[in-house]
Design an enzyme around this catalytic site. Structure first.
Site, PDB file in Angstrom:
ATOM      1  N   TYR A 139      11.216  -4.855  -9.581  1.00 10.76           N
ATOM      2  CA  TYR A 139      11.146  -6.281  -9.268  1.00 10.76           C
ATOM      3  C   TYR A 139       9.733  -6.840  -9.381  1.00 10.76           C
ATOM      4  O   TYR A 139       9.558  -8.033  -9.604  1.00 10.76           O
ATOM      5  CB  TYR A 139      11.750  -6.566  -7.887  1.00 10.76           C
ATOM      6  CG  TYR A 139      13.254  -6.490  -7.933  1.00 10.76           C
ATOM      7  CD1 TYR A 139      13.998  -7.510  -8.530  1.00 10.76           C
ATOM      8  CD2 TYR A 139      13.932  -5.385  -7.431  1.00 10.76           C
ATOM      9  CE1 TYR A 139      15.379  -7.429  -8.608  1.00 10.76           C
ATOM     10  CE2 TYR A 139      15.312  -5.304  -7.507  1.00 10.76           C
ATOM     11  CZ  TYR A 139      16.031  -6.330  -8.097  1.00 10.76           C
ATOM     12  OH  TYR A 139      17.396  -6.259  -8.188  1.00 10.76           O
ATOM     13  N   GLU A 140       8.721  -6.002  -9.255  1.00 12.77           N
ATOM     14  CA  GLU A 140       7.335  -6.466  -9.389  1.00 12.77           C
ATOM     15  C   GLU A 140       6.921  -6.604 -10.847  1.00 12.77           C
ATOM     16  O   GLU A 140       6.303  -7.596 -11.226  1.00 12.77           O
ATOM     17  CB  GLU A 140       6.372  -5.507  -8.669  1.00 12.77           C
ATOM     18  CG  GLU A 140       6.438  -5.592  -7.155  1.00 12.77           C
ATOM     19  CD  GLU A 140       5.925  -6.907  -6.594  1.00 12.77           C
ATOM     20  OE1 GLU A 140       5.022  -7.531  -7.178  1.00 12.77           O
ATOM     21  OE2 GLU A 140       6.438  -7.317  -5.532  1.00 12.77           O
ATOM     22  N   SER A 141       7.246  -5.598 -11.697  1.00 11.25           N
ATOM     23  CA  SER A 141       6.678  -5.571 -13.045  1.00 11.25           C
ATOM     24  C   SER A 141       7.663  -5.213 -14.147  1.00 11.25           C
ATOM     25  O   SER A 141       7.281  -5.213 -15.315  1.00 11.25           O
ATOM     26  CB  SER A 141       5.553  -4.537 -13.094  1.00 11.25           C
ATOM     27  OG  SER A 141       6.097  -3.232 -12.943  1.00 11.25           O
ATOM     28  N   SER A 185       8.950  -8.466  -2.796  1.00 13.20           N
ATOM     29  CA  SER A 185      10.108  -8.070  -3.600  1.00 13.20           C
ATOM     30  C   SER A 185      10.843  -6.891  -2.964  1.00 13.20           C
ATOM     31  O   SER A 185      12.065  -6.809  -3.042  1.00 13.20           O
ATOM     32  CB  SER A 185       9.695  -7.725  -5.029  1.00 13.20           C
ATOM     33  OG  SER A 185       8.883  -6.575  -5.026  1.00 13.20           O
TER      34      SER A 185
END
Length: 164
Positions: free
Chosen positions: A59-61, A134
């Site tokens: 969800y971050e990257s 996230s």
């Protein structure tokens, strides 16, 4: 004609520099990343599982080591774990605590050890994984076993309960 050739040479030099800068980046496959994180000792670190780390990184990257996100406060977030320049690394622009004692650019390559060491510092802080919005929104309290499905790994899956 000399000016046009000189300008073209400058454009080629800039493009070559940009290509070299991104050549070492990588978008990891799910199982490949899970195995790397497990090998680096993240399974069970501070009570969090590989599923927690995988979900957060997704969800971050999107598992992209070269991902950079810019925040309204002027800080930026770098790499697979989106580590913030105001707190964890130095980007030469944002005033920073640089708690991981590193250049933010070092978080943008395929080599994850420095990213993992810094992320361990984040998780070791009072906030734990709640430092990543996230994780709180998408991962906490969810079944994280899907992140390891088909990866041929035997690791603990149950997520830590969040500190109140």
């Amino acid at each position: 004609m000399g000016v046009a050739m000189e300008a073209w040479g400058t454009v080629v030099a800039i493009l070559a520099t940009l290509m070299v800068a991104t050549v070492d980046a990588k978008i990891y496959g799910r199982c490949e990343l899970a195995m790397k994180l497990d090998k680096a000792g993240l399974n069970g670190f501070k009570g969090y599982t590989i599923g927690d780390w995988m979900c957060m990184a997704h969800y971050e990257s999107g598992f992209d080591t070269s991902f950079v996100d810019h925040n309204p406060d002027g800080s930026s977030e770098y790499g697979i774990f989106q580590l913030n320049s105001a707190w964890w690394c130095d980007n030469g622009i944002t005033p920073t605590w640089n708690l991981c004692h590193m250049d933010c650019r070092d978080l943008l390559n395929r080599h994850l050890l420095d990213d993992i060491l810094c992320a361990k510092q984040v998780v070791s802080s009072k906030k734990g994984m709640t430092a990543w919005d996230s994780w709180t929104k998408h991962c906490y309290g969810h079944d994280l076993s899907e992140w390891l499905k088909g990866c041929n790994m035997r690791v603990k899956i149950d997520s830590k309960k969040m500190n109140s």
